[in-house]
Write an enzyme that holds these catalytic residues in place. Structure first.
Site, PDB file in Angstrom:
ATOM      1  N   GLY D 152     106.666  41.263  60.933  1.00  0.00           N
ATOM      2  CA  GLY D 152     107.507  42.189  61.586  1.00  0.00           C
ATOM      3  C   GLY D 152     108.061  41.500  62.708  1.00  0.00           C
ATOM      4  O   GLY D 152     107.700  40.291  63.202  1.00  0.00           O
ATOM      5  N   CYS D 153     109.142  42.009  63.169  1.00  0.00           N
ATOM      6  CA  CYS D 153     109.782  41.079  64.283  1.00  0.00           C
ATOM      7  C   CYS D 153     108.990  41.212  65.801  1.00  0.00           C
ATOM      8  O   CYS D 153     108.806  40.200  66.227  1.00  0.00           O
ATOM      9  CB  CYS D 153     111.231  41.849  64.571  1.00  0.00           C
ATOM     10  SG  CYS D 153     111.397  43.481  65.110  1.00  0.00           S
ATOM     11  N   TYR D 154     108.666  42.388  65.905  1.00  0.00           N
ATOM     12  CA  TYR D 154     107.596  42.445  67.275  1.00  0.00           C
ATOM     13  C   TYR D 154     106.407  41.740  67.017  1.00  0.00           C
ATOM     14  O   TYR D 154     105.970  40.634  67.906  1.00  0.00           O
ATOM     15  CB  TYR D 154     107.047  43.712  67.431  1.00  0.00           C
ATOM     16  CG  TYR D 154     108.144  44.401  68.107  1.00  0.00           C
ATOM     17  CD1 TYR D 154     108.853  44.063  69.508  1.00  0.00           C
ATOM     18  CD2 TYR D 154     108.682  45.852  67.711  1.00  0.00           C
ATOM     19  CE1 TYR D 154     109.885  45.033  70.063  1.00  0.00           C
ATOM     20  CE2 TYR D 154     109.468  46.735  68.314  1.00  0.00           C
ATOM     21  CZ  TYR D 154     109.981  46.251  69.297  1.00  0.00           C
ATOM     22  OH  TYR D 154     111.336  47.087  69.902  1.00  0.00           O
TER      23      TYR D 154
END
Lengths: 351, 351, 351, 351
Positions: D152-154
């Site tokens: 995921g981006c985070y």
């Protein structure tokens, strides 16, 4: 004096929220009913947490409203619906004043309405009774009106700057070009792809070129101002700007009868000398939406065109205030004989 | 093939930064010198941390540049300065090609220059030699040029959409109205109150109405396209929009010689059929700056006006790319006989 | 009752403008003087056109002010200057009340002041007299004060949420982490590269990590709340957000004495039950700056941490209102014995 | 060399668009299929007009794809769906490599998956085979993988900055606090009220505090880096920022084993010395999302905390590039033995 008991229909939209923002602090008003059929049963704070500090009646469906307890109704409903509701309400409660912020009663010609709004008008009798609520130009009629059709945001910004010029014969009404720019709140709170942050942000796009529903409304009033007896075709080209509030119209005009840009400015100054919300910028000063954000003020500027015999007029408003809820409150003040500025003197917020 | 050794003068501005962004990844280019007199001695990464991953020469003053090591120079300096530097550089290094992104060599008429830029031109001989760098319309001359005056961002957006129409006699060149909207980067990186975030954000303002320096440049080229022999007055009205990049021009045109809006679209399609960066939108499709952000593409749309005998043309570019650094690189490609799209095929970035 | 005659020093900054916005509509106030030394002689409308509709005295230098005509002075001057001016004014006009929005009298410890503000305090006697203007927590002292040092915007947002928790011993005061996010107006109207639209827009950046001047102010008050007798080190990490107004602080806290997140929420509710501007969000409701924009309200939320024994507290204010001009007006109301909410009941503006 | 024929599933989302943007210019790739079930039959230009200049296959449903013509598949589909499709595709076309940008194969523990994604995993065998695609830390496994679960981006922003520190034992893995800020594109192109321009603009709001699905993913990898054998609870608190792209994580860390902030910076420099996309800022330099916008780069900074024994680490990425499509392309490069930077060297775009 007893407070005016108002109901706000369609309180879950941006226009409804701004009506609540203004009316909740209006010294002569009590908010007695709030409707939002898809959110009935909830407190308003759930759909608008920025209003959570207010003590307000919970949202109900419009069918649940006890109209006999109301003196005035603000309508912020989708077009079409308003006609039906207004007809029902006024039939049973003829003393209520309806201040409509939708488009339902703005067009006086039934065929034009049908053409642009996709169907026959459902309350033609009321249409005949309705007063167009461009306060500064229809004040006398509004004072006695029971049904006030508040103008669209674009027509408000456009007409306030052009009607005095057309009436005075200073510009050629047959060739008015209006390049309009609006913040995204003008598109409402509904879920549409083009109003997502990532779509509307960091960019500008025109839309509905030649086909925007505010065009016939502008044309109706330009025609009336010109004494034409019928609408006059106007170029109206709107653009979506990455900001929430504000509307700026740049109008490109052919001068008539030997008028100069200075004459135009003088005409606006004369027309609006005693108006509390109309601001005519000095020569050389540029109006900008930042100057009216959150307020009921409008500002105008007049400029020379590099092409001879032409002029440029710029007008700015906050589309949710003077362009909708604020003008609606102003019309209520007029209709009930209150001080016209009551509840509307909040200053613009900058930055 | 040996790489073209380029110098970028004025690398601490936005235009300079975008020239570095493009040229650093250009397969046939080596960045051999970077100047920024107020930051001389620093690595570029200190003024543009987004370029810290590049191995680049440190910033120097332009006086320190060894011109004999360069094949081409990109000028992103304030107007006035460029004339002097170009004269000096070309006097001692006549083989260098100068690709000027400033306004110094755009106006062919010396009096017009003096009027708009506040003083006598300091290199009139070079002005006579300079080629106007609107690539799609001056390609042949650019191919052999030593000094290329890249157009301003607004003239680029405007002229790309209008020149083919004026040349074809489809519109009345004497009454062109251009309502322009630009992102804030067009105003540069200098410290000005009106480009602060809090001033430019959440609002729109017109500026320099009737007085913007890009007006005479547009008028020069419209005049030339019309075969008028002299500039033609054009209404050019710019607005500042709360976005960083992007420019949209909405042009209001009177049709000529019986042309229709469809004829205009067809003329643009014909003119740009084989152009790699020119995109003509299909009927009904709205150009928007989001479609070209960060890229060298331009997009055009043609629309009916509600007023008979008129049409609306919309054009969009990224002001820092096609409107400045990108077009400059394109011109370099042409001048050096490279593939014209070399280093310029980055796709628009959305969102 | 006679109106309170106020002067606003530093009226050309954002804080000054918001003080005018609020005070011009305050029913018990008359704006009698406005200063801005670099703009003296101009009407305020020239530096803040959004206030052009007001009838106000022109801008003067502070040296030109007739202090004997004033009851209260709002200072929005750069730090350092305020000390001198305040000393002079109070020496000759001891009855004036000074409501200082600068940082000059916030730090009670002279060494800390000298360390963080780069020099010896020039009015230590007045510092001893000054009352820290966090209204909800120093109301009694403010009521009798002649010199009120309004807190910084970040300390306001932080302390309003944390002081009740620290006082109640519910959190470990020695390990408070405050991740703060502010809109760009917090940086003022001065010309700085990092507050240009193109630099601050479409991005987020931390700044002054571990070195922001609001840290010692927060530490002073956390120390006082903890009964520590001296400041307690606090992690305070600010970030710049692409919006004009608003401040959100996310505080990461270690629970003490067996407290739970629900205990924290209950403590805030108890502390602020009768406060007109303090809003404690229900469990699960997220505060956001949109909820308080343009208003004097603050909102708080308490949340579970995934790490045991910890909690998260979120607080939001409008940095120019509750974080500056609004709190200053609130303090004026308290100091003059007026209704505390007078002139401050504008509702948040959304969108 | 023959080009790699790729299909992009879910090409109508922002992640899909950015995958097209990168892959269309990748020198060793041919885009052979694009799916978007709700838009099947349309050209991509209709859903993403900024890509109208590309010659691409029309959108089809995923059921229509001829998998035997593909070498690699990029999945940008909603979670859940991916498991089914991947299982079907690999069953019949075992040589295809699947590069999944969804969340479907990121969590190795089936119970954790079920808890956070609301149901039993539908392809547990494939989960066992899947490699976690944090390129810089799983490169060897990715090289031989058939199914790559891109983070995921985070988690990407967080883990890239923290994994080297946890592995080196420089910080206490049991008390990591991550305050995350993301642009709105992270929420996707679906129609949600909170991502409308007027809701997300001019404000900041936390969301999903303690409940965001990226938390267990971060915890899984922090646990692995710490050699804990199981996930470790991490505080992960995301906020929505008014920008389209970009993600900044501020991590608050307790130092371990006598480490100093300088040790942390040195550890990151050592870990990433030879990495093409990892940028460690010099002491005192603040990372900001503006530095990586539109690019595959990540930037890190380490700072002293005012509380003893603690440090602050800041990391930034573009959520759609390194946080999604860019990292996916990087993983494809690794998996197919290409130059890892191929197609990914676009520089950040600023402003």
């Amino acid at each position: 004096m007893e407070k005016i008991r108002v109901g706000i229909l369609g309180a879950s939209g941006y226009t409804g929220a701004d009506a609540v923002r203004l009316l909740a602090r209006h010294p002569q008003v009590e908010i007695a009913a709030l409707t939002a059929n898809s959110h009935a049963g909830k407190p308003l704070a759930e759909v608008f947490p920025h209003l959570s500090m207010l003590k307000l009646p919970d949202l109900v469906t419009w069918e649940e409203v006890n109209w006999s307890k109301l003196d005035a109704v603000f309508c912020g409903l989708p077009h079409g619906t308003t006609q039906e509701i207004t007809a029902k309400v006024l039939a049973s409660n003829p003393a209520i004043k309806v201040i409509d912020m939708s488009a339902d009663f703005r067009l006086r010609d039934m065929d034009t309405y049908a053409e642009w709004y996709g169907g026959t008008h459902r309350a033609p009798d009321l249409q005949a009774e309705a007063v167009y609520g461009l306060t500064e130009h229809y004040r006398d009629k509004i004072a006695g009106a029971r049904l006030i059709a508040c103008p669209g945001c674009y027509p408000t910004a456009t007409l306030l700057s052009l009607v005095p010029l057309v009436k005075a014969g200073l510009v050629d009404a047959s060739e008015i070009i209006v390049d309009a720019k609006s913040g995204v709140s003008g598109a409402g709170r509904g879920l549409k792809q083009n109003t997502l942050f990532c779509e509307a942000g960091e960019g500008i796009s025109p839309y509905s070129i030649g086909k925007h529903r505010h065009a016939p409304e502008i044309e109706q009033e330009i025609g009336a101002a010109a004494g034409a007896g019928e609408p006059i075709a106007v170029n109206f080209t709107p653009h979506l700007i990455p900001m929430s509030r504000g509307e700026l119209c740049t109008s490109y005009l052919r001068l008539a009868n030997g008028a100069t840009p200075d004459d135009l400015r003088a005409a606006l100054e004369a027309a609006y000398r005693d108006e509390p919300f109309m601001l005519v910028a000095k020569k050389g000063v540029m109006p900008q939406t930042q100057n009216v954000r959150g307020s009921n003020y409008a500002q105008f500027g007049v400029f020379d065109d590099r092409i001879k015999g032409r002029a440029i007029v710029v007008s700015v408003i906050d589309n949710l205030v003077k362009g909708s809820a604020g003008q609606a409150v102003q019309n209520m003040n007029v209709a009930f004989g209150l001080e016209e500025t009551s509840g509307l003197l909040q200053l613009p917020m900058f930055p």
